[in-house]
Design a protein around this motif. Structure first.
Motif, PDB file in Angstrom:
ATOM      1  N   PRO A 126       0.804  -1.240   0.190  1.00 21.25           N
ATOM      2  CA  PRO A 126      -0.017   0.080  -0.114  1.00 21.25           C
ATOM      3  C   PRO A 126       0.899   1.172  -0.053  1.00 21.25           C
ATOM      4  O   PRO A 126       2.042   1.482   0.510  1.00 21.25           O
ATOM      5  CB  PRO A 126      -0.737  -0.140   1.241  1.00 21.25           C
ATOM      6  N   GLY A 127       0.393   2.033  -0.526  1.00 23.17           N
ATOM      7  CA  GLY A 127       1.016   3.674  -0.726  1.00 23.17           C
ATOM      8  C   GLY A 127       0.289   4.437  -1.394  1.00 23.17           C
ATOM      9  O   GLY A 127      -0.757   4.210  -1.849  1.00 23.17           O
ATOM     10  N   PHE A 128       0.385   5.782  -1.541  1.00 27.59           N
ATOM     11  CA  PHE A 128      -0.220   6.728  -2.348  1.00 27.59           C
ATOM     12  C   PHE A 128       0.470   7.441  -3.157  1.00 27.59           C
ATOM     13  O   PHE A 128       1.706   7.603  -3.103  1.00 27.59           O
ATOM     14  CB  PHE A 128      -0.885   7.906  -1.102  1.00 27.59           C
ATOM     15  N   ARG A 132      -3.801  12.612  -8.595  1.00 25.50           N
ATOM     16  CA  ARG A 132      -5.416  12.298  -8.751  1.00 25.50           C
ATOM     17  C   ARG A 132      -5.794  11.453  -7.669  1.00 25.50           C
ATOM     18  O   ARG A 132      -6.826  10.496  -7.843  1.00 25.50           O
ATOM     19  CB  ARG A 132      -5.756  11.810 -10.205  1.00 25.50           C
ATOM     20  N   ASN A 133      -5.191  11.427  -6.785  1.00 29.12           N
ATOM     21  CA  ASN A 133      -5.648  10.610  -5.114  1.00 29.12           C
ATOM     22  C   ASN A 133      -5.729   9.278  -5.657  1.00 29.12           C
ATOM     23  O   ASN A 133      -6.833   8.756  -5.567  1.00 29.12           O
ATOM     24  CB  ASN A 133      -7.192  11.468  -4.952  1.00 29.12           C
ATOM     25  N   MET A 134      -4.656   8.776  -6.235  1.00 30.41           N
ATOM     26  CA  MET A 134      -4.628   7.347  -6.456  1.00 30.41           C
ATOM     27  C   MET A 134      -3.546   6.520  -5.400  1.00 30.41           C
ATOM     28  O   MET A 134      -3.124   7.224  -4.728  1.00 30.41           O
ATOM     29  CB  MET A 134      -4.132   7.043  -7.985  1.00 30.41           C
ATOM     30  N   ALA A 135      -3.834   5.212  -5.352  1.00 28.41           N
ATOM     31  CA  ALA A 135      -3.134   4.639  -4.351  1.00 28.41           C
ATOM     32  C   ALA A 135      -2.760   2.999  -5.070  1.00 28.41           C
ATOM     33  O   ALA A 135      -3.223   2.661  -5.859  1.00 28.41           O
ATOM     34  CB  ALA A 135      -3.651   4.450  -3.223  1.00 28.41           C
ATOM     35  N   LYS A 136      -1.615   2.432  -4.250  1.00 27.87           N
ATOM     36  CA  LYS A 136      -1.278   1.220  -4.553  1.00 27.87           C
ATOM     37  C   LYS A 136      -2.404   0.625  -3.487  1.00 27.87           C
ATOM     38  O   LYS A 136      -2.204   0.630  -2.286  1.00 27.87           O
ATOM     39  CB  LYS A 136      -0.053   0.804  -4.229  1.00 27.87           C
ATOM     40  N   LEU A 149      -8.739  -6.202  13.486  1.00 27.43           N
ATOM     41  CA  LEU A 149      -9.372  -5.281  12.759  1.00 27.43           C
ATOM     42  C   LEU A 149      -8.473  -5.267  11.348  1.00 27.43           C
ATOM     43  O   LEU A 149      -7.072  -5.585  11.372  1.00 27.43           O
ATOM     44  CB  LEU A 149      -9.384  -3.926  13.231  1.00 27.43           C
ATOM     45  N   ARG A 150      -8.862  -4.815  10.306  1.00 25.18           N
ATOM     46  CA  ARG A 150      -8.222  -4.488   8.935  1.00 25.18           C
ATOM     47  C   ARG A 150      -8.639  -3.252   8.539  1.00 25.18           C
ATOM     48  O   ARG A 150      -9.625  -2.736   8.372  1.00 25.18           O
ATOM     49  CB  ARG A 150      -8.739  -5.749   8.043  1.00 25.18           C
ATOM     50  N   LEU A 151      -7.555  -2.491   8.206  1.00 25.67           N
ATOM     51  CA  LEU A 151      -7.637  -1.199   7.251  1.00 25.67           C
ATOM     52  C   LEU A 151      -7.126  -1.556   5.921  1.00 25.67           C
ATOM     53  O   LEU A 151      -6.113  -2.010   5.501  1.00 25.67           O
ATOM     54  CB  LEU A 151      -6.528  -0.331   7.814  1.00 25.67           C
ATOM     55  N   ILE A 152      -8.276  -1.199   4.983  1.00 26.74           N
ATOM     56  CA  ILE A 152      -8.035  -1.571   3.501  1.00 26.74           C
ATOM     57  C   ILE A 152      -8.017  -0.133   2.738  1.00 26.74           C
ATOM     58  O   ILE A 152      -8.489   0.661   3.048  1.00 26.74           O
ATOM     59  CB  ILE A 152      -9.434  -2.277   3.035  1.00 26.74           C
ATOM     60  N   VAL A 153      -6.753  -0.220   1.903  1.00 33.89           N
ATOM     61  CA  VAL A 153      -6.425   0.805   1.222  1.00 33.89           C
ATOM     62  C   VAL A 153      -6.889   0.737  -0.411  1.00 33.89           C
ATOM     63  O   VAL A 153      -6.251  -0.252  -0.789  1.00 33.89           O
ATOM     64  CB  VAL A 153      -5.020   1.358   1.315  1.00 33.89           C
ATOM     65  N   SER A 154      -7.799   1.174  -0.798  1.00 33.09           N
ATOM     66  CA  SER A 154      -8.288   0.889  -2.323  1.00 33.09           C
ATOM     67  C   SER A 154      -7.419   1.421  -3.405  1.00 33.09           C
ATOM     68  O   SER A 154      -6.654   2.344  -2.950  1.00 33.09           O
ATOM     69  CB  SER A 154      -9.688   1.448  -2.508  1.00 33.09           C
ATOM     70  N   ALA A 155      -7.570   1.234  -4.780  1.00 33.88           N
ATOM     71  CA  ALA A 155      -6.786   1.851  -5.518  1.00 33.88           C
ATOM     72  C   ALA A 155      -7.019   3.249  -5.942  1.00 33.88           C
ATOM     73  O   ALA A 155      -6.368   4.085  -6.455  1.00 33.88           O
ATOM     74  CB  ALA A 155      -7.036   0.961  -7.077  1.00 33.88           C
ATOM     75  N   ARG A 156      -8.390   3.656  -5.318  1.00 39.92           N
ATOM     76  CA  ARG A 156      -8.657   4.894  -5.451  1.00 39.92           C
ATOM     77  C   ARG A 156      -8.542   5.711  -4.290  1.00 39.92           C
ATOM     78  O   ARG A 156      -8.957   6.885  -4.040  1.00 39.92           O
ATOM     79  CB  ARG A 156     -10.405   5.024  -5.556  1.00 39.92           C
ATOM     80  N   ALA A 157      -7.639   5.216  -3.288  1.00 38.63           N
ATOM     81  CA  ALA A 157      -6.998   5.800  -2.027  1.00 38.63           C
ATOM     82  C   ALA A 157      -7.936   5.945  -1.071  1.00 38.63           C
ATOM     83  O   ALA A 157      -7.881   6.704  -0.262  1.00 38.63           O
ATOM     84  CB  ALA A 157      -6.417   7.025  -2.467  1.00 38.63           C
ATOM     85  N   ARG A 158      -9.186   5.055  -1.109  1.00 36.06           N
ATOM     86  CA  ARG A 158     -10.088   5.123   0.034  1.00 36.06           C
ATOM     87  C   ARG A 158      -9.491   4.312   1.004  1.00 36.06           C
ATOM     88  O   ARG A 158      -8.899   3.077   0.814  1.00 36.06           O
ATOM     89  CB  ARG A 158     -11.478   4.530  -0.726  1.00 36.06           C
TER      90      ARG A 158
END
Length: 170
Positions: A126-128, A132-136, A149-158
Motif C-alpha cells: 500500500p502507498g499513495f 489524482r488521489n490514487m493509491a497502490k 481489525l483490518r484497514l483497507i487501502v483501495s486503488a482509489r485511495a479510499r
C-alpha cells in the motif's frame, strides 16, 4: 409485682432484643466470598473492555495517519510508499526506512500506541500517489486478545476499517 421487678423485667427484654440483632461470622464470610467472586468477573470484563478500546484507538489513529499521508502525497504531488517494521511496538511509515528501527522523532511514521496491539499482516504494497488521489491497493491487519481489525487501502485511495469476519473485508 413491684415496680422494681417490672423495671428489671423490661431491661432484660430490651437486652435480649439488642443481642438478637446483627450478623454472624459465617454470614459475613459468605457475603465476602460472593463479593470476591463478583469482583473477579468485573475485573475480567474491565480488562476485555480496555483491550477493545486499545484496538479501536489504534485503528482510529492509524486511519488518521494514512489519511494525512494521502493528503500530503496529493498536496506535494509525490509518491508515498509504506514500509513496516514489525515487533512489539511496530511502526509504519513512508519515505526512507530507518535502519535502526522505529524513531519517535520522524514525521512520516506511526508507532503503535499500545504494546498489546500487534501487526498481524501487511498485504500488497500500500502507498499513495500524488496524482489524482490514487493509491497502490493493500491492507493492514492488526489485533490483540479482543479481536482483529483490518484497514483497507483501495486503488482509489479510499481507506476503510472493517472486521475480517465481515463480507467484503478481504
Amino acid at each position: 409485682m413491684s415496680l422494681a421487678a417490672a423495671g428489671a423485667s423490661r431491661q432484660s427484654d430490651a437486652m435480649k432484643k439488642e443481642t438478637d440483632s446483627g450478623f454472624t461470622l459465617p454470614e459475613l464470610l459468605l457475603v465476602l466470598a460472593i463479593l470476591g467472586i463478583l469482583s473477579l468477573g468485573a475485573i475480567h470484563g474491565w480488562q476485555r473492555w480496555q483491550q477493545r478500546q486499545q484496538l479501536r484507538d489504534t485503528a482510529q489513529q492509524l486511519q488518521g495517519f494514512l489519511q494525512r499521508l494521502r493528503a500530503q502525497a496529493n498536496w506535494q504531488n509525490q509518491d508515498r510508499a509504506l514500509w513496516l517494521i514489525p515487533g512489539e511496538r511496530w511502526c509504519l511509515g513512508s519515505g526512507v526506512k530507518p535502519a535502526a528501527g522505529c524513531e519517535t522523532t520522524r514525521r512520516l511514521q506511526f508507532i503503535a500506541p499500545y504494546p498489546g496491539v500487534q501487526m498481524l499482516s501487511l498485504r500488497g504494497e500500500p502507498g499513495f500517489y500524488g496524482r489524482r488521489n490514487m493509491a497502490k491497493a493493500g491492507s493492514l491487519a492488526f489485533g490483540n486478545a479482543s479481536g482483529t481489525l483490518r484497514l483497507i487501502v483501495s486503488a482509489r485511495a479510499r481507506i476503510r476499517l472493517c472486521q475480517p469476519e465481515e463480507p467484503g473485508c478481504d
